[in-house]
Scaffold this motif. Structure first.
Motif, short mmCIF file in Angstrom:
data_model
loop_
_atom_site.label_atom_id
_atom_site.label_comp_id
_atom_site.label_asym_id
_atom_site.label_seq_id
_atom_site.Cartn_x
_atom_site.Cartn_y
_atom_site.Cartn_z
N UNK A 164 0.77 -1.16 -0.06
CA UNK A 164 -0.09 0.06 -0.08
C UNK A 164 0.82 1.34 0.03
N UNK A 165 2.08 1.36 -0.37
CA UNK A 165 2.96 2.31 -0.52
C UNK A 165 3.10 2.60 -2.01
N UNK A 166 2.92 3.82 -2.40
CA UNK A 166 3.36 4.26 -3.84
C UNK A 166 4.77 4.07 -4.33
N UNK A 181 4.42 6.45 4.84
CA UNK A 181 4.27 5.10 5.27
C UNK A 181 3.90 4.53 6.33
N UNK A 182 3.88 5.23 7.41
CA UNK A 182 3.46 4.52 8.68
C UNK A 182 2.23 4.85 9.11
N UNK A 183 1.52 6.18 8.60
CA UNK A 183 0.22 6.55 9.00
C UNK A 183 -0.81 6.87 7.88
N UNK A 184 -0.36 6.62 6.78
CA UNK A 184 -1.27 6.92 5.54
C UNK A 184 -2.39 6.24 5.71
N UNK A 185 -2.37 4.70 5.68
CA UNK A 185 -3.46 3.70 5.61
C UNK A 185 -4.22 3.96 6.70
N UNK A 186 -3.64 4.54 7.93
CA UNK A 186 -4.76 4.79 9.39
C UNK A 186 -5.43 5.98 9.08
N UNK A 187 -4.84 6.86 8.57
CA UNK A 187 -5.32 8.25 8.65
C UNK A 187 -6.40 8.39 7.45
#
Length: 219
Positions: free
Chosen positions: A4-6, A83-89
């Motif tokens: 899930x990282x571009x 990378x760390x918080x994108x999917x959470x935010x």
């Protein structure tokens, strides 16, 4: 998750930098990409070589170094945040980052105007912005000076887009904005958001309208 990282945030991450330095009435404006984690030279070495190559006075060196250092530190925080918080935010992060982005080009070199509109897959690693710029210039017979301008434009646009996603997590508009604007919605990560503000400010600082102005020092 790495899936899930571009693609432009994987491996050797190249980030778009801009410098705008004035010293004793002379001005240096330049844009270029910097390898965030594995640069072939230090920032000190780059600043020194820039001054030597362009015959700039020593007063430019510390200013160039400072601006690059500020941006590199900001991008380290920004990339870590994504990378760390994108999917959470961001709700539906996995879906949003897979949407193709339309990137509009408008670059002038001497009397040549290069305009284009391309569709870019953020998740694909089949071609990098640098490879695209090389192929485009070769196929269209464009001067080699346009290559870094094209690749830098693509990388800056992609960074603006993914930062906008994080700043506006509930927005249904996942396309690249024509003009990057800081949202009223603030990410609740103080240190990382400070980095976002810094990068935004630096992007706005140096905007040469033509390639002739890039790395130009008034006589």
């Amino acid at each position: 998750m790495e899936d899930d990282v571009p693609a432009f945030l994987k491996g050797n991450v190249l980030v778009p930098l801009k410098i705008d330095v004035t010293y004793n009435g002379a001005r240096l404006v330049d844009t270029f990409s910097w390898n965030l984690y594995n640069s072939c030279m230090s920032i000190d070495e780059f600043a020194l070589m820039t001054c030597i190559d362009l015959n700039l006075s020593n007063g430019f060196q510390d200013k160039i170094k400072q601006q690059i250092q500020e941006q590199v530190e900001a991008f380290v925080d920004i990339v870590s945040l994504i990378k760390t918080h994108g999917a959470t935010i961001v709700p539906n992060w996995s879906t949003k980052i897979r949407e193709h982005q339309t990137i509009t080009m408008g670059i002038r070199h001497n009397t040549l105007d290069y305009t284009d509109k391309i569709s870019w897959d953020p998740m694909s690693s089949s071609i990098t912005p640098e490879q695209f710029a090389y192929i485009t210039c070769k196929d269209l017979g464009l001067p080699t000076e346009l290559r870094p301008a094209i690749s830098n434009k693509i990388r800056e646009t992609l960074f603006r887009w993914v930062i906008a996603l994080i700043e506006n997590p509930d927005s249904t508009d996942t396309s690249v904005a024509a003009e990057f604007k800081v949202s009223d919605t603030k990410v609740s990560l103080a240190q990382s958001y400070h980095a976002v503000e810094m990068a935004t400010s630096l992007w706005k600082r140096a905007k040469p309208s033509t390639l002739e102005e890039t790395a130009a020092v008034p006589r």
